[in-house]
Each structure stands twice: as structure tokens, then as C-alpha cells.
Design an enzyme around this catalytic site. Structure first.
Site, PDB file in Angstrom:
ATOM      1  N   SER A 106      37.036  41.573  35.608  1.00 31.92           N
ATOM      2  CA  SER A 106      36.639  42.878  35.066  1.00 31.92           C
ATOM      3  C   SER A 106      37.480  43.364  33.904  1.00 31.92           C
ATOM      4  CB  SER A 106      36.648  43.933  36.176  1.00 31.92           C
ATOM      5  OG  SER A 106      35.548  43.740  37.047  1.00 31.92           O
ATOM      6  N   LYS A 141      35.571  43.776  30.751  1.00 31.06           N
ATOM      7  CA  LYS A 141      34.726  44.941  30.482  1.00 31.06           C
ATOM      8  C   LYS A 141      35.240  45.775  29.311  1.00 31.06           C
ATOM      9  CE  LYS A 141      33.385  45.115  35.353  1.00 31.06           C
ATOM     10  NZ  LYS A 141      33.574  45.802  36.652  1.00 31.06           N
ATOM     11  N   TYR A 178      26.800  39.164  32.161  1.00 30.35           N
ATOM     12  CA  TYR A 178      27.890  39.787  32.911  1.00 30.35           C
ATOM     13  C   TYR A 178      28.739  38.748  33.640  1.00 30.35           C
ATOM     14  CZ  TYR A 178      30.262  42.492  36.506  1.00 30.35           C
ATOM     15  OH  TYR A 178      31.212  43.029  37.330  1.00 30.35           O
ATOM     16  N   TYR A 210      39.207  51.616  39.163  1.00 31.97           N
ATOM     17  CA  TYR A 210      38.210  52.063  40.132  1.00 31.97           C
ATOM     18  C   TYR A 210      38.736  53.248  40.938  1.00 31.97           C
ATOM     19  CZ  TYR A 210      36.917  47.370  38.744  1.00 31.97           C
ATOM     20  OH  TYR A 210      36.649  46.250  38.007  1.00 31.97           O
ATOM     21  N   VAL A 237      39.602  41.417  39.521  1.00 31.54           N
ATOM     22  CA  VAL A 237      39.884  40.834  40.833  1.00 31.54           C
ATOM     23  C   VAL A 237      40.494  39.433  40.730  1.00 31.54           C
ATOM     24  CG1 VAL A 237      38.162  42.207  42.033  1.00 31.54           C
ATOM     25  CG2 VAL A 237      37.525  39.956  41.136  1.00 31.54           C
TER      26      VAL A 237
END
Length: 313
Positions: free
Chosen positions: A65, A68, A192, A244, A262
Site C-alpha cells: 500500500s 498508493k 491495483y 488506516y 502490509v
């Protein structure tokens, strides 16, 4: 605060090497389950280009991630503020793969860093061509930022993401039902999954993040990657949403814009000063690198780099 960054990096590396509480690896993606928890790397790139490395800083890992940040930068370059009609800018307070808010908020993800938001961003990138072209565009962008043509996408990780990504498939289909995906679900997910499978070392990741520490410019070339305003806004989103439902704790302890993945990586930004990447594959209960966050907390404390520190400069 005058500091010897090299000595601090060496000290933190030694401390992390001896840590006993190292978290758990992300075993739901099979290739990530095979990575040793003993790994720890850190890279700090200063404004003058000096580079300070520690531990396994040259070992590639799955950035997941953290990617992103780069896909968001590309999407904003394509559609500008129109993106915010499809993705919010608020912290989610929920797990990175939660579907709960999508129902109450009409298929609009809270922010571009939770999985649903990043899938919408991938859908935006598809407007430029085929899935293969969109994936190649992300890879080309990251290579350019890092000044390193050796960066690759790990095909095994991408395949594993596709084979196990049922929750992401559900998120994508749900948003498609609200007309917030404009391309076939499998195409958006393909982009993605492949961006998440980027393999980079701490050194490469820290180099790629330099533009966010320097008002949107590559300090080595002077090239403008994004406007100063956009760089500030991406940093703001990293501070608020980059970890998050653990983002508040990270801001409380570290005080830097950061984006986790992760795979155990974290990209952190010290505006005007440095770009930092840390990696340790063991995760805490919220899915963020346990030792990576601790190392950044130690670094911010020893340098005064927290954006909330009066001495930060």
C-alpha cells in the site's frame, strides 16, 4: 537540533536488530508469509542528496500500500481535483479493507489510501489506456522518481493478490454497483494488484519519496513533479490516513506524514529536510510495521523532525 544522522541511523539499526517483539508477517498473501521477521532496513535521504542506510536497506520487498502514494500522485496529475468527487479526504477509522462505510456513504471511499479508495484511483489510471499501459505507467513513474531502472513488479506477488483478493473484489464490485468504477472490475483490480506488487528497497523507496519532502520538486534535478500545494496536500493525507485506523497513534508517536504497507514498509516525509523509508515485515495488530513505526518514533525523537516540534527545520 544539530545531529549526526549517520550515527543515529546506526544506533536505531542496532536497537531494532535486538528487538524481541517483532509483530506478525502478513500471511494471507502467501509470498509475504515467507519473509523472515528478522529483516530490518532503514534509508534516510537528506536534502543535499546524502544517503544514510542501515540494516537490510538494499533488499527489495513488496511495498504493497505504500504504492498508493505514487498512484494517487499520477491520478491527480490526470484529473486534478475532480478526483475528490469519487474519493474522500477523511480518515476512515476502520480497517484498510473494510466495506462497512461504502454502504452508508454511497460507494464513495473515505480516502485514497484505504483499499477501496486506491481501487478507485486505479480506475482513474485506466482512463489513459489499457491495464498493461496503466501498470507500465506506474512502474515508469516510480523508476523515474527513484532514478533507478532496476525497480520491478513481482509477478508472483501480483498473482497471489489476484488469487486471494476476495475482499478487494467485493469492494470493487460494490463500488461498481454505485457507478464509482468506470471500467470493468477485473481491469481496475489488475492495476491495483500489480502496483501493490512493486518490489523496492528502502533506498529506492526513500529516493522515490524525495519530491514530497521538497515542495513537489526532485532536489537532484530541480524538476517539478507536482506543485508545492499538491505536495503539501498529499503529505496531509499521509498524516491523516496513511496508517488506516492507526494513523492517529502514528501521528501521536512519530509526528510525520507516512504511508505504510502490509509488506512491512513505511515511507515517511520530513518536509524540507528528508525522505525516509523503513522496512520490517512483522506487523502490529493494525497491519503496520511494528519495528518500522518504532524506528521512526526513535528517529523523530533523536532529530526533532516531528512536524509538531518547534525546532523542526
Amino acid at each position: 537540533m544539530l545531529t549526526d544522522i549517520g550515527a543515529i541511523v546506526a544506533e536505531i539499526t542496532a536497537e531494532m536488530r535486538g528487538a524481541t517483539e517483532r509483530g506478525r508477517v502478513a500471511d494471507y498473501i502467501p509470498p509475504l508469509a515467507c519473509v523472515s521477521r528478522d529483516r530490518f532496513g532503514i534509508a534516510v535521504v537528506m536534502a543535499d542528496g546524502s544517503l544514510h542506510l542501515g540494516g537490510n536497506a538494499e533488499e527489495p520487498f513488496s511495498i504493497q500500500s505504500v504504492s498508493k502514494v505514487f498512484s494517487l500522485t499520477l491520478a491527480l496529475g490526470m484529473v486534478g481535483d475532480a478526483l475528490w468527487s469519487r474519493v474522500g479526504r477523511e480518515p476512515s477509522g476502520s480497517a484498510f479493507n473494510s466495506i462497512v462505510q461504502l454502504e452508508t456513504e454511497q460507494g464513495i471511499p473515505r480516502n485514497p489510501f484505504i483499499n477501496a479508495g486506491a481501487i478507485v484511483v486505479a480506475d482513474v489510471l485506466l482512463a489513459g489506456g489499457t491495464p498493461a499501459e496503466a501498470i507500465a505507467g506506474v512502474l515508469r513513474f516510480v523508476r523515474t522518481l527513484a532514478g533507478d531502472e532496476t525497480i520491478t513488479i513481482d509477478a508472483k506477488v501480483a498473482a497471489a493478490e489476484l488469487a486471494t483478493g476476495y475482499r478487494n473484489m467485493a469492494l470493487a464490485n460494490y463500488m461498481r454497483a454505485f457507478a464509482n468504477l468506470q471500467h470493468p472490475v477485473e481491469q481496475a483490480l489488475g492495476v491495483y494488484f500489480h502496483q501493490c506488487a512493486l518490489a523496492m528497497s528502502c533506498r529506492q523507496l526513500a529516493m522515490a519519496g524525495r519530491f514530497l519532502a521538497h515542495d513537489g520538486r526532485d532536489p537532484a534535478t530541480g524538476r517539478c513533479i507536482v506543485t508545492p500545494q499538491r505536495a503539501r496536500r498529499i503529505n496531509a493525507l499521509m498524516m491523516l490516513c496513511g496508517h488506516y485506523d492507526n494513523s492517529g497513534e502514528f501521528a501521536f508517536r512519530v509526528g510525520l506524514p507516512g504511508k505504510s504497507g502490509v509488506g512491512g514498509g513505511i515511507l515517511a516525509v520530513v518536509p524540507g529536510t528528508a525522505s525516509i523509508a523503513v522496512w520490517s515485515p512483522g506487523l502490529n495488530a493494525k497491519g503496520n510495521s511494528q519495528l518500522g513505526a518504532l524506528a521512526l518514533e526513535r528517529l523523530a525523537a533523536k532529530t526533532g523532525w516531528s512536524v509538531f516540534e518547534a525546532s523542526h527545520s
